[in-house]
Design an enzyme around this catalytic site. Structure first.
Site, short mmCIF file in Angstrom:
data_model
loop_
_atom_site.label_atom_id
_atom_site.label_comp_id
_atom_site.label_asym_id
_atom_site.label_seq_id
_atom_site.Cartn_x
_atom_site.Cartn_y
_atom_site.Cartn_z
N ARG A 1 -46.67 -121.90 43.63
CA ARG A 1 -46.75 -122.42 45.00
C ARG A 1 -47.51 -123.74 45.04
O ARG A 1 -47.24 -124.58 45.90
CB ARG A 1 -47.38 -121.35 45.91
CG ARG A 1 -48.80 -120.99 45.57
CD ARG A 1 -49.24 -119.64 46.14
NE ARG A 1 -48.61 -118.50 45.45
CZ ARG A 1 -48.81 -117.22 45.77
NH1 ARG A 1 -49.60 -116.91 46.78
NH2 ARG A 1 -48.22 -116.26 45.09
N LYS B 1 -52.95 -113.67 32.27
CA LYS B 1 -52.09 -112.49 32.38
C LYS B 1 -52.36 -111.53 31.23
O LYS B 1 -52.79 -111.96 30.16
CB LYS B 1 -50.61 -112.92 32.29
CG LYS B 1 -50.08 -113.66 33.49
CD LYS B 1 -48.61 -114.02 33.29
CE LYS B 1 -48.06 -114.78 34.49
NZ LYS B 1 -48.03 -113.99 35.73
N1 BES Z 1 -44.48 -116.60 37.38
C1 BES Z 1 -45.17 -115.57 38.06
C2 BES Z 1 -44.25 -114.60 38.79
C3 BES Z 1 -43.32 -113.79 37.93
C4 BES Z 1 -43.65 -112.51 37.56
C5 BES Z 1 -42.09 -114.28 37.56
C6 BES Z 1 -42.78 -111.76 36.80
C7 BES Z 1 -41.22 -113.54 36.80
C8 BES Z 1 -41.56 -112.27 36.42
C9 BES Z 1 -46.13 -116.18 39.08
O1 BES Z 1 -46.65 -117.42 38.75
C10 BES Z 1 -47.28 -115.24 39.22
O2 BES Z 1 -48.00 -115.11 38.28
N2 BES Z 1 -47.41 -114.63 40.38
C11 BES Z 1 -48.44 -113.71 40.63
C12 BES Z 1 -49.03 -114.04 41.98
C13 BES Z 1 -50.33 -113.32 42.27
C14 BES Z 1 -51.43 -113.85 41.36
C15 BES Z 1 -50.68 -113.54 43.72
C16 BES Z 1 -47.85 -112.32 40.63
O3 BES Z 1 -46.71 -112.16 41.09
O4 BES Z 1 -48.48 -111.41 40.12
MN MN Z 2 -48.41 -117.27 37.58
#
Ligand code: BES
Ligand code: MN
Ligand code: ZN
Length: 500
Positions: free
Chosen positions: A351, A277
């Protein structure tokens, strides 16, 4: 904060809170105070814009004719509008208005109200619940905070007719608040302190309340074939865990009834892994275990109030880190269900954790239904903001029960669509499915479709709580920080539908 209940008496000293109905209509206690003040209470109202509307308040300091320090008038609005949630908000607001004023004790006077559906003892219990919920604070790491900045309020004394009944009505609510506080604590802890092993230890502390707790380590999960969950944790030096909690509280002939199940995503820190990230805001990913925090807090609430229900809680605990041993984009893993997954993005890890947790829960417990909670997608924040959680389900009845429970407690959920055309978007050439669609749209829905492939025919609902797990603003019963969204909702779901 200590909360006590007492039968009617007029306080001679200290701080007193008293309600005023819409149109500056006084109840018995307010009238009595106005009298000893030679009409000063009414004059104070008239000298201000305080009308007794809901949400208004007026503070009178050192009121003449009394030896009181402060009288706080709080607007009650119209009698018909006074329901459980309005009174909880009132309790929260009065805590907010008085907790940092330097007083250690506050006395709240509750009079019977004409044309109101609630009796004084019921009102007292709800006000106490709201005040307790609002009083949460995560300050264990603040070693140098000035005393003047800290809340001074230690005792909340609620004075009403039928105080014994108020006390017993408050008792189970107070247990729910204990669960909410546990969840808020877990969500607030930083990831250097809270990681799979220490989070599992926290869950184990529920054994004191009669919850049966089992912890699986990596070797056991490996034997069970949980390749999806283990792949996420393999880049971390912290061992992945799965915790299974059982509260078998059902009495009588339903004793051995199959349970209802709650499953939580517990990513104790989500760096994104190799699909790392951006650094800005990454600290928020300490609360990527929010779903598991809710499940653990919920189990505490249910066991604490000795719910008449059989309930299973399962949480998958991992840390998602980039390292020489981390999972790579393109890796193919085999889940416990036997279905294979091509991991195209290591940041779509929640997931993968839930896939094995859901499959395990379904197979072992054959629950009446499963509800999972997860801070799963940023996309749900784009859809619903920070107001509502996303609800995805294969079952209309369960969806409706969740919606109703959410409205009742002020934790609102909004049902999102699912369907075959979305499901197709995660089909894959190299494996049975991929963990992201690759397209830009419907990110929360394709995530839900992914989970659905691991629940079989079990009635199931998924709550995407990414937008509601943490709040940057204080509201009447939820201070800023970890909200514990879901604990009160699911406690209510169980109470209203599965304890009869
Ligand atoms: N934990 C994150 C989602 C999240 C984002 C929670 C902001 C709380 C605040 C999750 O694991 C994630 O990184 N999701 C990605 C999915 C994508 C790679 C398909 C996302 O939402 O960007
Ligand atoms: Mn994630
Ligand atoms: Zn995540």
């Amino acid at each position: 904060m200590k909360i006590t209940f007492a039968n009617p008496e007029m306080p001679k000293k200290g701080v007193v809170v008293v309600g005023v109905l819409d149109g500056r209509k006084l109840g018995g206690s307010a009238k009595a105070l106005n009298e000893v003040m030679s009409g000063g209470l009414v004059r104070a109202m008239k000298a201000s814009r305080f009308k007794g509307s809901n949400g208004q308040s007026l503070a009178l300091l050192a009121p003449g004719g009394t030896r009181l320090d402060r009288i706080l008038l709080v607007g009650l609005g119209k009698p018909a509008s006074l329901d459980a949630s309005a009174l909880q908000h009132l309790g929260g607001e009065l805590y907010g208005a008085l907790s940092t004023k330097g007083h250690a004790t506050v006395q709240v006077l509750i009079d019977p109200i004409e044309n109101c559906k609630m009796q004084p003892d019921e009102m007292a219990a709800e006000i106490a619940f709201g005040a307790r919920l609002r009083s949460y604070r995560f300050d264990k790491y603040r070693t140098r905070e000035k005393v003047e900045a800290k809340p001074s309020l230690k005792n909340l004394k609620i004075i009403c007719k039928g105080s014994a009944r108020a006390r017993s009505a408050f008792s189970p609510k107070n247990k729910v608040a204990d669960g909410v506080f546990l969840t808020r604590d877990l969500v607030s802890e930083p990831a250097n302190v809270l990681y799979p092993e220490t989070l599992a230890k926290q869950a184990q502390s529920l054994t004191k309340l009669g919850v049966k707790v089992e912890v699986l380590g990596e070797a056991q999960m490996h034997k069970l074939g949980m390749g999806a969950l283990l792949g996420v944790g393999q880049g971390s030096v912290r061992e992945s865990k799965m915790v299974i909690m059982q509260w078998n509280g059902k009495k009588g002939k339903g004793k051995s009834e199959s349970p209802v199940a709650f499953v939580g995503k517990g990513v104790t820190f989500d760096t994104g892994g190799i699909s790392i990230k951006p650094s800005g805001g990454m600290e928020d990913m300490k609360w990527d275990m929010g779903g598991s925090g809710v499940v653990i807090g919920l189990m505490r609430a249910l066991a604490g109030r000795k719910a008449n229900a059989n309930v299973v809680g399962v949480v998958g605990l991992v840390e998602n880190m980039p390292s020489g041993s981390a999972q790579r984009p393109g890796d193919i893993v085999t889940s416990m269900s036997g279905q294979t997954i091509e991991v195209l993005n290591t940041d779509a890890e929640g997931r993968l954790v839930l896939a094995d947790a859901l499959w395990y829960t379904k197979g072992r417990f054959k629950p009446k239904f499963m509800v999972d909670l997860a801070t799963l997608t940023g996309a749900i924040i784009i859809s619903l903001g920070n107001e509502k959680a996303g609800l995805f389900s294969n079952d209309d009845k369960l969806s409706e029960q969740l919606r109703e429970a959410g409205e009742a407690v002020g934790e609102s959920v909004w049902r999102m669509p699912m369907g075959d055309s979305y499901d197709k978007m995660i089909d894959c050439d190299a494996a049975d499915m991929k963990n992201i669609s690759g397209g830009r749209g419907a990110g929360s829905i394709t995530a839900a479709q992914f989970l659905k492939r691991f629940v079989d025919k079990t009635p199931w609902a998924h709550l995407d709580i990414a937008g509601v797990t943490w709040s940057n603003k204080t509201t009447s019963i939820v201070p800023k920080g970890g909200t514990a969204f879901g604990v009160r909702l699911l406690d209510r779901l169980v109470a209203d539908n599965y304890e009869k």
